[in-house]
Write a protein that holds these residues in place. Structure first.
Motif, PDB file in Angstrom:
ATOM      1  N   LEU A 151       4.679   2.883 -18.350  1.00 12.06           N
ATOM      2  CA  LEU A 151       4.938   3.223 -16.872  1.00 12.06           C
ATOM      3  C   LEU A 151       3.685   2.165 -16.236  1.00 12.06           C
ATOM      4  N   GLU A 152       2.457   2.013 -16.872  1.00 17.24           N
ATOM      5  CA  GLU A 152       1.344   1.342 -16.429  1.00 17.24           C
ATOM      6  C   GLU A 152       1.878  -0.269 -16.051  1.00 17.24           C
ATOM      7  N   ARG A 153       2.556  -0.656 -17.468  1.00 15.81           N
ATOM      8  CA  ARG A 153       2.986  -2.196 -17.649  1.00 15.81           C
ATOM      9  C   ARG A 153       4.045  -2.373 -16.521  1.00 15.81           C
ATOM     10  N   ASP A 154       5.005  -1.410 -16.475  1.00 13.48           N
ATOM     11  CA  ASP A 154       6.036  -1.498 -15.555  1.00 13.48           C
ATOM     12  C   ASP A 154       5.613  -1.734 -13.819  1.00 13.48           C
ATOM     13  N   ALA A 155       4.426  -0.981 -13.558  1.00 16.70           N
ATOM     14  CA  ALA A 155       3.950  -0.994 -12.373  1.00 16.70           C
ATOM     15  C   ALA A 155       3.139  -2.231 -12.147  1.00 16.70           C
ATOM     16  N   ALA A 156       2.551  -2.796 -13.267  1.00 12.77           N
ATOM     17  CA  ALA A 156       1.898  -3.993 -12.887  1.00 12.77           C
ATOM     18  C   ALA A 156       2.968  -5.259 -12.939  1.00 12.77           C
ATOM     19  N   LEU A 157       3.863  -5.098 -13.474  1.00 15.85           N
ATOM     20  CA  LEU A 157       4.795  -6.206 -13.337  1.00 15.85           C
ATOM     21  C   LEU A 157       5.573  -6.118 -12.033  1.00 15.85           C
ATOM     22  N   ALA A 158       5.854  -4.979 -11.424  1.00 21.70           N
ATOM     23  CA  ALA A 158       6.375  -4.941 -10.201  1.00 21.70           C
ATOM     24  C   ALA A 158       5.372  -5.464  -9.210  1.00 21.70           C
TER      25      ALA A 158
ATOM     26  N   LEU B 186       7.198 -12.229 -20.051  1.00 22.70           N
ATOM     27  CA  LEU B 186       6.915 -10.768 -19.451  1.00 22.70           C
ATOM     28  C   LEU B 186       8.146  -9.935 -19.682  1.00 22.70           C
ATOM     29  N   GLU B 187       9.246 -10.352 -19.318  1.00 18.64           N
ATOM     30  CA  GLU B 187      10.283  -9.212 -19.312  1.00 18.64           C
ATOM     31  C   GLU B 187      10.911  -8.961 -20.816  1.00 18.64           C
ATOM     32  N   ARG B 188      10.417  -9.614 -21.860  1.00 23.04           N
ATOM     33  CA  ARG B 188      10.846  -9.236 -23.294  1.00 23.04           C
ATOM     34  C   ARG B 188      10.039  -8.157 -23.684  1.00 23.04           C
TER      35      ARG B 188
ATOM     36  N   ALA C 189      -3.912  -6.751 -16.943  1.00 26.88           N
ATOM     37  CA  ALA C 189      -3.775  -7.757 -15.978  1.00 26.88           C
ATOM     38  C   ALA C 189      -3.994  -9.275 -16.522  1.00 26.88           C
ATOM     39  N   ARG C 190      -4.761  -9.228 -17.621  1.00 24.71           N
ATOM     40  CA  ARG C 190      -4.838 -10.722 -18.337  1.00 24.71           C
ATOM     41  C   ARG C 190      -3.551 -11.083 -18.886  1.00 24.71           C
ATOM     42  N   ASP C 191      -2.948  -9.950 -19.560  1.00 20.62           N
ATOM     43  CA  ASP C 191      -1.642 -10.227 -20.308  1.00 20.62           C
ATOM     44  C   ASP C 191      -0.644 -10.569 -19.457  1.00 20.62           C
ATOM     45  N   ILE C 192      -0.591 -10.170 -18.322  1.00 19.01           N
ATOM     46  CA  ILE C 192       0.511 -10.517 -17.163  1.00 19.01           C
ATOM     47  C   ILE C 192       0.312 -11.917 -16.374  1.00 19.01           C
ATOM     48  N   ILE C 193      -0.982 -11.886 -16.258  1.00 15.73           N
ATOM     49  CA  ILE C 193      -1.470 -13.281 -15.182  1.00 15.73           C
ATOM     50  C   ILE C 193      -1.392 -14.636 -16.346  1.00 15.73           C
ATOM     51  N   GLU C 194      -1.814 -14.389 -17.588  1.00 16.66           N
ATOM     52  CA  GLU C 194      -1.866 -15.616 -18.633  1.00 16.66           C
ATOM     53  C   GLU C 194      -0.316 -15.728 -19.344  1.00 16.66           C
ATOM     54  N   ALA C 195       0.656 -14.747 -19.104  1.00 21.46           N
ATOM     55  CA  ALA C 195       1.946 -15.171 -19.604  1.00 21.46           C
ATOM     56  C   ALA C 195       2.675 -16.373 -19.423  1.00 21.46           C
ATOM     57  N   GLU C 196       3.192 -17.002 -20.135  1.00 25.11           N
ATOM     58  CA  GLU C 196       3.602 -18.417 -20.207  1.00 25.11           C
ATOM     59  C   GLU C 196       4.651 -18.571 -19.245  1.00 25.11           C
ATOM     60  N   SER C 197       5.619 -17.359 -18.988  1.00 31.41           N
ATOM     61  CA  SER C 197       6.890 -17.570 -18.003  1.00 31.41           C
ATOM     62  C   SER C 197       7.201 -16.021 -17.529  1.00 31.41           C
ATOM     63  N   VAL C 198       7.931 -15.863 -16.688  1.00 34.38           N
ATOM     64  CA  VAL C 198       8.643 -14.595 -16.331  1.00 34.38           C
ATOM     65  C   VAL C 198       9.348 -13.934 -17.510  1.00 34.38           C
TER      66      VAL C 198
END
Length: 184
Positions: free
Chosen positions: A126-133, A182-184, A170-179
């Protein structure tokens, strides 16, 4: 020439009932939050008209019991709805818990709401889903224009931290190469 502040009418049991019904017609609320709203009206009436505080408290308790019996206010339902709305908006579970506590909800109602949220979303995290949103809504990290990503990296991390997410997430999401990554 100054305008004088309008003095409200003295509060009665019937006018308090009308204020409560008007409030719940406009806003979803918890029992404790409605008590606080109505108590402010009692205190204002006490200030201007010396309305008895104890009478006001008695009227509020009676009114809250009737509204709860008629299912106009339901803390469990309110907690679930509010938790779901906050989650979809990108709010961390820690902040959801805090906001529900501010509305006067019991720990049991909060725990039930978070459990219902997990069942409803059928999500592993849930936390990752909310962070992505949140990242998508605020255009943070990979959702930002590529030429501006590096310049705003620290600001994006700070925004995620203020929203209640852990530094690692936060770092995992912000530093991801592409959208797509993240969605994988």
């Amino acid at each position: 020439m100054s305008q004088d502040k309008k003095i409200p009418r003295p509060l009665t049991k019937e006018s308090l009932r009308h204020k409560a019904l008007r409030y719940i017609d406009r806003f979803a609320t918890s029992r404790e939050n409605l008590r606080n709203v109505l108590m402010r009206h009692v205190q204002t009436s006490n200030y201007y008209h010396e309305t008895s505080i104890q009478d006001g408290v008695d009227w509020i308790e009676d009114l809250l019991n009737k509204l709860e019996a008629a299912s106009f206010i339901n803390d469990a339902r309110y907690a679930e709805g509010r938790a779901g709305a906050l989650h979809r908006k990108g709010t961390s579970q820690r902040v959801i818990r805090m906001k529900l506590m501010e509305k006067g909800l019991s720990e049991d109602h909060i725990a039930q709401a978070l459990t219902a949220l997990k069942e409803e979303t059928q999500s592993e995290n849930l936390e990752r889903d909310a962070a992505l949103a949140l990242a998508k809504r605020r255009k943070l990290g990979p959702y930002r224009l590529p030429e501006k990503r590096e310049a705003y990296k620290e600001k994006d991390l700070a925004a995620m931290a203020r929203a209640g997410f852990s530094y690692d997430l936060a770092r995992d999401i912000i530093e991801a190469e592409s959208v797509e990554d993240l969605e994988r």
